[in-house]
Design a protein around this motif. Structure first.
Motif, mmCIF file in Angstrom:
data_model
loop_
_atom_site.group_PDB
_atom_site.id
_atom_site.type_symbol
_atom_site.label_atom_id
_atom_site.label_comp_id
_atom_site.label_asym_id
_atom_site.label_seq_id
_atom_site.Cartn_x
_atom_site.Cartn_y
_atom_site.Cartn_z
ATOM 1 N N ALA A 267 13.541 -57.122 -58.090
ATOM 2 C CA ALA A 267 13.691 -55.661 -58.419
ATOM 3 C C ALA A 267 13.605 -55.298 -59.938
ATOM 4 O O ALA A 267 13.628 -56.362 -60.769
ATOM 5 C CB ALA A 267 15.310 -55.156 -58.164
ATOM 6 N N LEU A 268 13.252 -54.087 -60.165
ATOM 7 C CA LEU A 268 12.847 -53.755 -61.509
ATOM 8 C C LEU A 268 14.260 -53.535 -62.413
ATOM 9 O O LEU A 268 14.971 -53.042 -61.959
ATOM 10 C CB LEU A 268 12.176 -52.308 -61.498
ATOM 11 N N PRO A 269 14.126 -53.824 -63.638
ATOM 12 C CA PRO A 269 14.962 -53.759 -64.617
ATOM 13 C C PRO A 269 15.092 -52.196 -64.721
ATOM 14 O O PRO A 269 14.107 -51.570 -64.574
ATOM 15 C CB PRO A 269 14.760 -54.654 -65.845
ATOM 16 N N ALA A 270 16.334 -51.704 -65.257
ATOM 17 C CA ALA A 270 16.520 -50.217 -65.517
ATOM 18 C C ALA A 270 15.519 -50.021 -66.506
ATOM 19 O O ALA A 270 15.626 -50.600 -67.749
ATOM 20 C CB ALA A 270 17.956 -50.033 -65.976
ATOM 21 N N GLY A 271 14.921 -48.760 -66.424
ATOM 22 C CA GLY A 271 14.013 -48.121 -67.476
ATOM 23 C C GLY A 271 12.821 -48.721 -67.910
ATOM 24 O O GLY A 271 11.918 -48.171 -68.634
ATOM 25 N N VAL A 272 12.382 -49.864 -67.288
ATOM 26 C CA VAL A 272 11.357 -50.547 -67.544
ATOM 27 C C VAL A 272 9.911 -49.961 -67.099
ATOM 28 O O VAL A 272 10.066 -49.832 -65.644
ATOM 29 C CB VAL A 272 11.231 -52.267 -67.374
ATOM 30 N N ASP A 273 8.719 -49.631 -67.514
ATOM 31 C CA ASP A 273 7.699 -49.086 -67.026
ATOM 32 C C ASP A 273 6.851 -50.225 -66.365
ATOM 33 O O ASP A 273 6.910 -51.460 -66.969
ATOM 34 C CB ASP A 273 6.795 -48.452 -68.142
ATOM 35 N N VAL A 274 6.425 -50.172 -65.234
ATOM 36 C CA VAL A 274 5.427 -50.959 -64.396
ATOM 37 C C VAL A 274 4.164 -50.471 -64.169
ATOM 38 O O VAL A 274 4.173 -49.271 -63.758
ATOM 39 C CB VAL A 274 6.164 -51.431 -63.067
ATOM 40 N N THR A 275 3.321 -51.184 -64.455
ATOM 41 C CA THR A 275 1.766 -50.867 -63.965
ATOM 42 C C THR A 275 1.469 -50.943 -62.366
ATOM 43 O O THR A 275 1.843 -51.688 -61.919
ATOM 44 C CB THR A 275 0.607 -51.560 -64.760
#
Length: 429
Positions: free
Chosen positions: A102-110
């Motif tokens: 899962a993505l961490p909160a608030g982190v941009d991912v390409t």
């Protein structure tokens, strides 16, 4: 031998012609040439006068200077700067964070995008948040702006939206979930630059119910034979259908999957569980067509409905500018206040925010409607049921709607604050 007689008088009998002297002969020839030239000049002037008075009586030729004006006359439906055709593609997963965590909160991912046609600056993607870690927003970076595409109410929620996404300078997308969670992004279409086209033109139609599915009695699966849909009878070749789907979700949440074959449902709209009377959720799906039918599967909830709201032309359709699409830069429109059981006219924007597209060339638009209600109640856009407003909570939905005079009519059953954000403009001819 007799010598010639001088002074002999020669008498010309009737019917004879006296021989003409050389001087006289040249004078006659010269006079005839002058008269013939004058006749040619007069005739030419008459012909030119007749053509000017009635264009078309004298056909232009490739070597005739008059043909330049006819050949360069603007077409009846001139091209609009930034126009594209929408090329539906077989849905392709660009990002599924469940494969890596899962993505961490608030982190941009390409979000990597596969190669697209030259000049392409926008794509159509399906964005879903699954197993949200907490409340927040899912955003997509659009150039220098960040656009909210999903509003997550709480931890554990699952939601989906179809998004017109502008590519970054490197040709990729960037997305973020402010509350964290699993992010799923599918590519479903590409906006390829085009001044005219047969395929890829978008046509909005009055909403037509094509599926009503009650799982308890009908099962979970449904199919739509496109040849039997009256609104498509004169459509000609089509490459995709545009469906507005909605469901009475209930306490279990659920999803609707779609595809061209029953065994290949490769698009999904996810919904969170609901409670009380606020049970209806919706979404927009652009589904490619290959064999004349589309298939759907509905999980959970008590009833699913699908309305045809438009289609995309296919190869072999008439070539035109009508139905080409102009993706426009994101902007934040001013909210409009609607009173209970009211109709309000909302302008799509200004010339600047609409990418300089003339208002009289805008036939329809892909718009996001956002409503925050004073109470719970339905919101219709252009006569189409679009979403259910919730008390004190902003709720959004994407729809394809006709936009006469570059505006839309919104009907709200409850007092609500409403915004209409256009993402792509569909051109008239």
């Amino acid at each position: 031998m007799r010598s010639p007689t001088r002074g002999v008088k020669v008498t010309v009998a009737s019917g004879e012609r006296r021989p003409m002297s050389p001087v006289t002969r040249w004078l006659v020839i010269g006079l005839a040439w002058v008269l013939a030239s004058a006749a040619v000049l007069v005739g030419s002037r008459y012909a030119v006068d007749a053509w000017v008075g009635n264009p078309g009586t004298v056909p232009a030729t490739a070597l005739d200077a008059r043909s330049f004006g006819a050949a360069s006359a603007p077409p009846a439906d001139p091209a609009v700067a930034g126009s594209t055709r929408l090329i539906p593609v077989r849905p392709q997963v660009l990002l599924d964070s469940r494969e890596v965590g899962a993505l961490p909160a608030g982190v941009d991912v390409t979000v990597p995008v596969p190669p697209v046609p030259a000049g392409t600056s926008a794509v159509l993607v399906e964005v879903s948040i699954l197993a949200a870690k907490g409340p927040g927003e899912v955003t997509v970076v659009q150039g220098t702006d960040r656009t909210t595409v999903l509003r997550v109410p709480k931890a554990g929620a699952q939601l989906s939206a179809t998004v017109v996404a502008h590519l970054g300078p490197d040709g990729d997308l960037r997305a973020s979930a402010t509350g964290g969670g699993d992010l799923l992004v599918r590519l479903v279409g590409v906006f390829e630059p085009a001044e005219r086209s047969d395929a890829g033109r978008v046509v909005a139609v009055p909403p037509a119910r094509v599926v009503t599915l009650v799982p308890r009695t009908d099962g979970k699966k449904a199919s739509v034979a496109l040849a039997e849909v009256r609104q498509l009878a004169d459509a000609g070749p089509i490459s995709a259908v545009i469906l507005q789907v909605s469901a009475d979700v209930g306490r279990n949440g659920g999803f609707v999957s779609a595809g061209t074959r029953a065994g290949d449902l490769n698009q999904t709209v996810y919904w969170s569980a609901t409670s009380g009377s606020d049970r209806t959720r919706g979404g927009l799906m652009v589904i490619p067509v290959s064999d004349g039918s589309v298939h759907l599967r509905y999980e959970a909830g008590t009833e699913m409905r699908a309305n045809l709201v438009g289609y995309v032309t296919g190869a072999g359709a008439p070539e035109s500018t009508e139905g080409l699409v102009v993706p426009i830069p994101p902007h934040t429109p001013e909210p409009v206040r609607a009173t209970e059981q009211s109709d309000v006219e909302i302008a799509l924007g200004t010339t600047d925010t609409l990418a300089d597209v003339p208002a009289d060339r805008i036939a329809a638009a892909l718009v996001t409607v956002t409503a925050t209600g004073d109470a719970e109640g339905g919101v219709k856009v252009g006569g189409k049921p679009t979403l259910t407003a919730s008390k004190g909570v902003a709720r959004s939905a994407l729809t394809l709607v006709e936009t006469p005079q570059a505006s839309v009519r919104v009907h709200s059953a409850v007092a609500a604050t409403v915004t209409v954000t256009p993402h792509a403009l569909v051109l008239t001819g």
